[in-house]
Design an enzyme around this catalytic site. Structure first.
Site, PDB file in Angstrom:
ATOM      1  N   ARG B 264       6.830  94.852 -16.266  1.00 37.23           N
ATOM      2  CA  ARG B 264       7.388  96.170 -16.010  1.00 37.23           C
ATOM      3  C   ARG B 264       8.192  96.622 -17.224  1.00 37.23           C
ATOM      4  O   ARG B 264       8.502  95.832 -18.115  1.00 37.23           O
ATOM      5  CB  ARG B 264       8.295  96.123 -14.788  1.00 37.23           C
ATOM      6  CG  ARG B 264       7.532  95.931 -13.486  1.00 37.23           C
ATOM      7  CD  ARG B 264       8.459  95.592 -12.344  1.00 37.23           C
ATOM      8  NE  ARG B 264       9.351  96.696 -11.984  1.00 37.23           N
ATOM      9  CZ  ARG B 264      10.328  96.566 -11.106  1.00 37.23           C
ATOM     10  NH1 ARG B 264      10.553  95.396 -10.527  1.00 37.23           N
ATOM     11  NH2 ARG B 264      11.093  97.591 -10.813  1.00 37.23           N
ATOM     12  N   HIS B 265       8.505  97.900 -17.228  1.00 40.65           N
ATOM     13  CA  HIS B 265       9.439  98.423 -18.223  1.00 40.65           C
ATOM     14  C   HIS B 265      10.751  97.650 -18.103  1.00 40.65           C
ATOM     15  O   HIS B 265      11.010  97.003 -17.076  1.00 40.65           O
ATOM     16  CB  HIS B 265       9.689  99.891 -17.922  1.00 40.65           C
ATOM     17  CG  HIS B 265      10.098 100.101 -16.486  1.00 40.65           C
ATOM     18  ND1 HIS B 265      11.397  99.924 -16.049  1.00 40.65           N
ATOM     19  CD2 HIS B 265       9.364 100.417 -15.392  1.00 40.65           C
ATOM     20  CE1 HIS B 265      11.437 100.132 -14.743  1.00 40.65           C
ATOM     21  NE2 HIS B 265      10.213 100.436 -14.316  1.00 40.65           N
ATOM     22  N   ASN B 271      17.078 102.235 -11.942  1.00 37.44           N
ATOM     23  CA  ASN B 271      17.012 100.920 -11.290  1.00 37.44           C
ATOM     24  C   ASN B 271      18.428 100.456 -10.956  1.00 37.44           C
ATOM     25  O   ASN B 271      18.716 100.003  -9.855  1.00 37.44           O
ATOM     26  CB  ASN B 271      16.398  99.858 -12.198  1.00 37.44           C
ATOM     27  CG  ASN B 271      14.903 100.005 -12.393  1.00 37.44           C
ATOM     28  OD1 ASN B 271      14.388  99.701 -13.471  1.00 37.44           O
ATOM     29  ND2 ASN B 271      14.192 100.466 -11.383  1.00 37.44           N
ATOM     30  N   ARG B 314      10.476 105.155 -19.594  1.00 40.43           N
ATOM     31  CA  ARG B 314      10.956 103.776 -19.611  1.00 40.43           C
ATOM     32  C   ARG B 314       9.945 102.745 -20.123  1.00 40.43           C
ATOM     33  O   ARG B 314      10.335 101.764 -20.765  1.00 40.43           O
ATOM     34  CB  ARG B 314      11.501 103.354 -18.240  1.00 40.43           C
ATOM     35  CG  ARG B 314      10.571 103.653 -17.053  1.00 40.43           C
ATOM     36  CD  ARG B 314      11.387 103.673 -15.769  1.00 40.43           C
ATOM     37  NE  ARG B 314      10.637 103.752 -14.525  1.00 40.43           N
ATOM     38  CZ  ARG B 314      10.208 104.875 -13.970  1.00 40.43           C
ATOM     39  NH1 ARG B 314      10.412 106.042 -14.587  1.00 40.43           N
ATOM     40  NH2 ARG B 314       9.556 104.844 -12.807  1.00 40.43           N
ATOM     41  N   GLU B 334       4.102 105.384 -12.340  1.00 44.58           N
ATOM     42  CA  GLU B 334       4.524 104.798 -11.072  1.00 44.58           C
ATOM     43  C   GLU B 334       4.056 105.649  -9.885  1.00 44.58           C
ATOM     44  O   GLU B 334       3.782 106.837 -10.027  1.00 44.58           O
ATOM     45  CB  GLU B 334       6.055 104.625 -11.055  1.00 44.58           C
ATOM     46  CG  GLU B 334       6.633 103.979  -9.798  1.00 44.58           C
ATOM     47  CD  GLU B 334       6.075 102.583  -9.476  1.00 44.58           C
ATOM     48  OE1 GLU B 334       4.848 102.376  -9.555  1.00 44.58           O
ATOM     49  OE2 GLU B 334       6.862 101.686  -9.108  1.00 44.58           O
ATOM     50  N   HIS B 399       4.870  99.598 -13.994  1.00 47.32           N
ATOM     51  CA  HIS B 399       5.911  99.800 -12.991  1.00 47.32           C
ATOM     52  C   HIS B 399       5.674  98.891 -11.797  1.00 47.32           C
ATOM     53  O   HIS B 399       4.613  98.294 -11.670  1.00 47.32           O
ATOM     54  CB  HIS B 399       5.900 101.271 -12.547  1.00 47.32           C
ATOM     55  CG  HIS B 399       6.019 102.241 -13.677  1.00 47.32           C
ATOM     56  ND1 HIS B 399       7.225 102.770 -14.077  1.00 47.32           N
ATOM     57  CD2 HIS B 399       5.090 102.779 -14.487  1.00 47.32           C
ATOM     58  CE1 HIS B 399       7.021 103.599 -15.091  1.00 47.32           C
ATOM     59  NE2 HIS B 399       5.736 103.627 -15.361  1.00 47.32           N
TER      60      HIS B 399
END
Lengths: 477, 477
Positions: B264-265, B271, B314, B334, B399
């Site tokens: 993932r980023h 987040n 991101r 995402e 994502h």
């Protein structure tokens, strides 16, 4: 495939989002010059030559034009180079098949010169015009000729992919000749019978020296051999993504006569209010249209008609009135206007004047904030087009932007023309493949509806006045 | 489907939107009516029997399992039936290749029985359990055996598609044997040398009676002949959409060793504060992760690594830190949470408690209002999977929901498991194809991050209390 190639810098630069495409890039956007191809797909890293192979009347030009249309639509700049055209420019009047006799030295010289010119133009297309794929449409029936092309490509680092069409069914060949050869400039002064006879002799001239691609001898070449209009395929050495996509496309097209009907949903509640997007139901006029559409379909008496809709209420309500099974495709949903969903143009101008102007500047590439662009739509619709190619008679009930994209594919419209195609409500377009193109019949079902087509205004500058921006907004309640 | 002449003018039915999937369906008295419209393309209207053909160690089981995994992932219920398994259940202990000798009457009887038992289970799966595709994995090397299968298919109304693998390269065959045969239950008690010897003799038993699919004799059958591990393909009579997709898939897979890295980023600002979706940038720890990822990639010393990101800030920020070229794919964005975009779970519970509960009831099929479902995501990601199959070493920076979908494809996870796969931040998964599956190595890059994984709470009822709904929400600022 919509992706974008970027070269990163080792220092972590801040990212900014380009205002038109809404793509994140490093720096203040000044490094735009170093980026290659914005959101243009990157299917291949070097130019590709597609080389047709086959006797006359085997569908080479049909395949060349169709493939070119498809590749351009998905965003791969492609052009056809038809040797016959070059020959017609040099030899102004076509006399008869004798020109193609293998012992006609004079004609052979001309042929070689034309081929050489075509290759020069191809090189030009790649180096000066940013072309990515060139389709060389000629018989290319001898190993010698193909060798010349392969050397040419090797010198310049072009990839080569051969498409050979093999057909021994005399009925298909005759049908081909009737469909496209008789109307060729070569046969303007011939009557039908004479033209047919001459063309068949022309084919004979090539037959003797024809060396088809061979599984063994040509095992290092990349090619697809199509047998009898698609009942069988031999695929050898697919090198990269674009070749894989080309093979998939060629294996899905067919020549069975059929028609594709495109229509929008009936007029919706939001249409009446001049609002874009959303998921409203049909207005009373829209419901009338749905019934009229059902009657129209009934009268057309279409064999085995498939009906497709989007997942949005208004297309489904329209299909419901037909009383036949239908399939819902999420991919057929209207363009997502992101933050502008359900707004009137007046509101968009009031709340997002800069966005509104950018959209007018480049309607094809403009992406709504948190939404989509026409370019995104085309990518989304590609599986729909692929399935439409596989199918026979289909009625697609969709939306304005979606219909524009589909229509642009069938009518070979450029990215610049696409977003301005006229797709009014309550009008069915019947598309029937014909010769190398598509016949279009437009049926207005005589049920009044609002106009939803907004022309490009004269002033597209960000600094323009509100009245100038709203000049072309169609009327609504 | 009959022509539309026979349709009586129908009164359009009222539509209601299914609360889970947000699909519009006709209803009666407020309840959805049983309806023929499907939510996506109908892949096939009658079950399909895929029949593998080929000598031992030609990759039939590899192809069968991989194809089954792919079809299930895209939503086509598929099951493979390996006749070798049935034989092992019948003949508890494998002695030697002698069992496969063409003059071994006893052996032949048992093998025939096993094939019939497998076909019986195929019938159970396709006609009773609602399966769409069955893959019949056996050598099927004689015309006689294939005729038996076709008769069986005809009796039951199944379409048949043959997948033949032909290969004479001794290196490839030897590698096959080492990779998957030595580990077979048949050879647990043999040492490597003995096992290889025995298996080669086993292959010999089939060679004399092998009748490959023939261009002429089998011209009416639908099949693909894969030659030399994908160098060349012969495709004959593709009948429908699913066969076309299968051919496309088979033509894109390869067995060149490589690894796929999924991550993932880096941790984003959203987040940290518990917001879902949106397009925020990296938090300071996220930036640190990006740097670590850069060092990790360098240390891995991967040959010709391609790097892919989504078009969200991101993932791009993360890729930027690697200092290598990368490609942006909008398809890797995402999952769209629609009206819930940028909310925290507490807000979703407060404003949309019904939606929140429905999501917990069926997280795979649940579609956010004006958003997407995991099911939609899988369809969106299919071209990514196809391109991953074509590529070699790739790092995909994406994502949570996207990574779950991709991981489910590689690790053959069901639709039920998929939305709950653990894909924590700052952890790279290295997937390496091995034998019939995928080896997974999980590498945590030692940079702290919040947990974004929300388990399914115990109470998924619409009437549950907020505390019960929010029970499993991971902590955030």
């Amino acid at each position: 495939m919509t992706f974008c190639l970027l070269y990163a810098h080792s220092a972590q630069k801040e990212l900014t989002q380009t205002p038109l495409l809404k793509i994140w890039v490093p720096g203040m956007g000044s490094s735009l010059g170093q980026r290659r191809g914005s959101s243009r797909p990157q299917f291949t890293n070097c130019p590709t030559m597609i080389v047709m192979v086959g006797l006359p009347a085997r569908g080479k030009t049909y395949i060349s034009k169709k493939l070119t249309r498809y590749l351009n639509w998905i965003g791969v700049p492609t052009q056809v180079f038809n040797l016959g055209q070059y020959r017609r420019e040099v030899v102004e009047t076509y006399k008869n098949y004798e020109f193609f006799r293998p012992d006609n030295e004079e004609a052979l010289k001309i042929h070689r010169a034309c081929a050489s010119n075509a290759l020069k133009d191809i090189a030009n297309y790649f180096t000066k015009e940013q072309g990515q794929v060139a389709v060389f449409d000629a018989t290319n029936t001898t190993r010698e000729r193909r060798g010349v092309i392969i050397s040419f490509a090797k010198e310049r680092d072009y990839k080569v992919f051969f498409i050979e069409s093999v057909c021994d069914d005399p009925e298909i060949i005759e049908a081909n000749i009737m469909q496209v050869k008789l109307s060729s400039p070569d046969y303007e002064n011939y009557d039908k019978e004479a033209a047919l006879v001459d063309f068949l002799k022309r084919i004979d001239c090539y037959k003797m020296s024809y060396v088809p691609l061979d599984e063994e001898k040509d095992r290092h070449l990349s090619f697809i051999k199509i047998f009898n209009v698609g009942s069988r395929y031999l695929v050898n050495c697919v090198q990269d993504h674009i070749q894989s996509r080309i093979v998939y496309y060629l294996m899905n097209i067919h020549v069975t006569p059929r028609s594709i009907y495109l229509s929008r949903h009936g007029e919706s509640e939001l249409n009446l209010l001049g609002r874009i997007g959303g998921d409203s139901g049909l207005s009373s006029q829209g419901q009338k249209y749905a019934k009229a559409l059902a009657e129209f379909i009934r009268v057309q008496a279409i064999k085995n008609l498939k009906v497709w809709t989007s997942h949005m209420k208004r297309t489904i309500q329209t299909a419901e009135a037909l009383g036949v099974p239908y399939e819902q495709w999420k991919a057929l949903n209207e363009i997502d206007a992101g933050v502008c969903e359900e707004m009137m143009y007046e509101e968009i101008q009031a709340t997002h004047p800069e966005e509104f102007a950018l959209r007018d500047q480049d309607k094809y590439r403009y992406r709504y904030p948190k939404g989509e662009s026409y370019e995104d739509l085309v990518h989304r619709l590609e599986p729909v087009i692929m399935e439409l190619e596989r199918q026979e008679n289909v009625l697609v009930i969709c939306h304005q932007a979606v219909m524009r994209c589909l229509l642009a594919y069938f009518l070979d419209k450029s990215a610049d023309d696409l977003p301005h195609l006229k797709c009014p409500l309550h009008t069915v377009l019947k598309l029937t493949p014909l010769a190398y193109g598509c016949k279009v019949e437009s049926f207005y079902l005589n049920i009044q509806a609002v106009n939803t087509h907004r022309d490009r205004p004269t002033n597209v500058n960000i600094a323009r006045k509100t009245e100038e921006a709203l000049q072309t907004v169609p009327e609504h309640l | 489907m009959s022509s539309t002449e026979d349709i009586i003018m129908a009164i359009p039915r009222e539509l209601t939107q299914n609360p889970l999937r947000k699909i519009w369906m006709p209803c009666k008295n407020g309840l959805p009516e049983k309806h023929i419209s499907q939510k996506r393309v109908c892949m096939t209207n009658c079950p399909t029997l895929i029949v593998a053909v080929g000598l031992p160690a030609r990759g039939k089981t590899y192809i069968s399992k991989k194809l089954t995994r792919y079809l299930n992932w895209i939503g086509v219920p598929t099951k493979e039936f390996n006749v070798g398994q049935y034989r092992r259940e019948c003949v508890k202990i494998y002695k030697s290749f002698e069992f496969f000798r063409p003059d071994n009457e006893e052996g032949l009887k048992i093998r025939k029985q096993c094939a019939l038992a497998a076909l019986n289970d195929v019938r159970q799966y396709l006609s009773v359990e609602g399966g769409h595709v069955a893959v019949f994995d056996a050598t099927n090397t004689t015309r006689e055996r294939r005729v038996t299968i076709m008769r069986f298919a005809e009796q039951n109304g199944y379409k048949v598609f043959f997948v033949e693998s032909v290969c004479e390269d001794p290196k490839v065959i030897a590698e096959n044997i080492v990779q998957v045969k030595l580990g077979s239950p048949d050879y647990t008690d043999r040492n490597t040398e003995e096992a290889i010897q025995d298996f080669m003799k086993r292959i010999k038993c089939y060679e004399n009676s092998y009748q490959p699919l023939d261009e002429n004799l089998d011209r009416e059958l639908s099949y693909i002949k894969i030659m030399d591990v994908g160098q060349r393909y012969l495709v004959n009579r593709v009948l429908d959409h699913i066969q076309s997709r299968i051919v496309y898939y088979l033509m894109n897979i390869h067995i060149t060793p490589r690894s796929i890295y999924l991550c993932r980023h880096g941790e984003s600002d959203f987040n940290v504060r518990g917001h879902i979706g949106g397009d925020s940038g990296l938090s300071p720890r996220g930036k640190e992760f990006a740097q670590c990822l850069g060092r990790f990639i360098q240390d891995q010393n991967i040959k010709d690594l391609k790097v892919w990101t989504s078009q969200m800030k991101r993932t791009i920020q993360t890729a930027e830190a690697l200092g290598v070229p990368y490609e942006q794919w909008k398809t890797l964005n995402e999952i769209d949470a629609g009206v819930c975009e940028e909310m925290v779970y507490e807000e979703i519970q407060e404003h949309y408690p019904l939606e929140f509960a429905l999501r917990d009831q069926d997280k795979y099929r649940y579609r956010y209002p004006k958003g997407e479902s995991y099911e939609d995501l899988v369809q969106r990601l299919e071209p990514v999977i196809m391109e991953l199959e074509r590529q070699e070493n790739v790092l995909v920076i994406c994502h949570q929901a996207v990574m779950r979908c991709l991981l489910a494809y590689f690790l053959d996870k069901s639709a039920e498991e998929l939305p709950y796969l653990k894909c924590p931040l700052h952890t790279v998964l290295k997937l390496t194809p091995v034998a019939y599956g995928c080896k997974v190595e999980s590498i945590y890059l030692n940079v702290e991050a919040v947990n974004t994984h929300r388990d399914k709470p115990e109470n998924v009822d619409i009437s549950r209390l907020p505390e019960e709904a929010l029970l499993t929400v991971p902590p955030h600022y």
